[in-house]
Design a protein around this motif. Structure first.
Motif, mmCIF file in Angstrom:
data_model
loop_
_atom_site.group_PDB
_atom_site.id
_atom_site.type_symbol
_atom_site.label_atom_id
_atom_site.label_comp_id
_atom_site.label_asym_id
_atom_site.label_seq_id
_atom_site.Cartn_x
_atom_site.Cartn_y
_atom_site.Cartn_z
ATOM 1 N N SER A 1 1.060 -1.105 -0.159
ATOM 2 C CA SER A 1 0.067 0.016 0.023
ATOM 3 C C SER A 1 0.972 1.070 0.071
ATOM 4 O O SER A 1 2.131 1.214 0.503
ATOM 5 C CB SER A 1 -0.755 0.051 1.302
ATOM 6 N N CYS A 2 0.259 2.351 -0.191
ATOM 7 C CA CYS A 2 1.108 3.601 -0.630
ATOM 8 C C CYS A 2 1.395 4.007 0.831
ATOM 9 O O CYS A 2 0.476 4.392 1.658
ATOM 10 C CB CYS A 2 0.600 4.506 -1.360
ATOM 11 N N ARG B 1 -4.083 7.598 -3.140
ATOM 12 C CA ARG B 1 -5.025 6.539 -3.765
ATOM 13 C C ARG B 1 -4.591 5.983 -5.119
ATOM 14 O O ARG B 1 -5.328 6.115 -6.238
ATOM 15 C CB ARG B 1 -6.419 7.200 -3.844
ATOM 16 N N ARG C 1 -2.378 2.473 -7.057
ATOM 17 C CA ARG C 1 -2.069 1.220 -6.809
ATOM 18 C C ARG C 1 -0.456 1.137 -6.985
ATOM 19 O O ARG C 1 0.176 1.415 -8.009
ATOM 20 C CB ARG C 1 -2.689 0.429 -7.911
ATOM 21 N N CYS D 1 6.329 4.044 -3.499
ATOM 22 C CA CYS D 1 5.352 3.089 -2.800
ATOM 23 C C CYS D 1 5.776 1.704 -3.304
ATOM 24 O O CYS D 1 6.236 1.696 -4.418
ATOM 25 C CB CYS D 1 4.021 3.229 -2.880
#
Length: 227
Positions: A51-52, A57, A59, A67
């Motif tokens: 997840s970041c 928001r 991917r 990320c």
């Protein structure tokens, strides 16, 4: 015009190596890992999605962000990180790179991973590890662990190497490296049942705890005797 590298379509997931700290949930029911740098505040499971870390928001792995999971191509490169003072208590992980990934010169940044093996170094005293014990730090809801021999683990919250593998699940294999060095070939830990090495390690840990309890009882007995 911006050139793009050709898309890779490997027949098998690429393999990578990284270091991480083993962690145990507050209730002792789950085990996982936490990174040593970016994303270290977010524990992850043996099979997990990235997840970041900035809460954005998109991917992972986004091209304009840092990320995603990170690993290096070569085992030796990951082992070299264990030489630094701040990483001495970390363990060496061999991972399968799953999902989308970005390849760099030294490693991958990717969306999903499976931790296949975890190689645990020696106890801080230099003895071979038989357990992972409370390291004195943690994250909210998670207790950091470090390699411990039977003697050093006896008075601390700890879990055997085989026990950690069971709690982590997803087919994780955990092995103890040779004292003073990381083992070249990890010894598999079965997902179910114990082999001789695991039973020996469990017995050593239980004996160390028994010795400690007996010494405490002896001290209490001495204090209770009339002078």
């Amino acid at each position: 015009m911006r050139l793009r590298l050709p898309a890779e379509r490997p027949t098998e997931p690429p393999t990578g190596y990284k270091i991480a700290h083993p962690v145990l949930s507050q209730d002792g029911a789950r085990a996982g890992f936490t990174g040593v740098s970016l994303g270290g505040a977010l524990p992850y499971g043996v099979l997990d999605d990235a997840s970041c870390v900035y809460g954005l928001r998109h991917r992972p792995p986004a091209r304009l962000c840092d990320c995603g999971f990170h690993c290096v191509h070569e085992r030796e490169a990951a082992e070299a990180l264990l030489c630094t003072a701040e990483h001495r208590a970390a363990v060496l992980l061999e991972v399968s790179v799953l999902g989308a990934y970005i390849r760099f010169e030294r490693g991958f940044r990717y969306a999903r991973q499976r931790v296949r093996t975890a190689t645990v170094g020696p106890c801080a005293c230099g003895g071979p590890a038989v357990a992972l014990a409370d390291a004195g730090w943690g994250r909210p809801g998670w207790r950091g662990l470090a390699a411990a021999c039977g003697g050093c683990a006896r008075a601390r919250t700890s879990v055997s190497l085989a026990g950690f593998a069971r709690l982590a699940g997803a087919g994780l294999r955990v092995a103890a490296g040779a004292a003073g060095a990381v083992a070249a070939e990890p010894v598999p830990v079965p997902g179910e049942g114990f082999g001789v090495p695991e039973l020996v390690a469990e017995a050593a840990l239980l004996q160390a705890r028994l010795d400690w309890f007996q010494s405490q009882l002896a001290r209490l007995g001495e204090r209770g005797e009339p002078g």
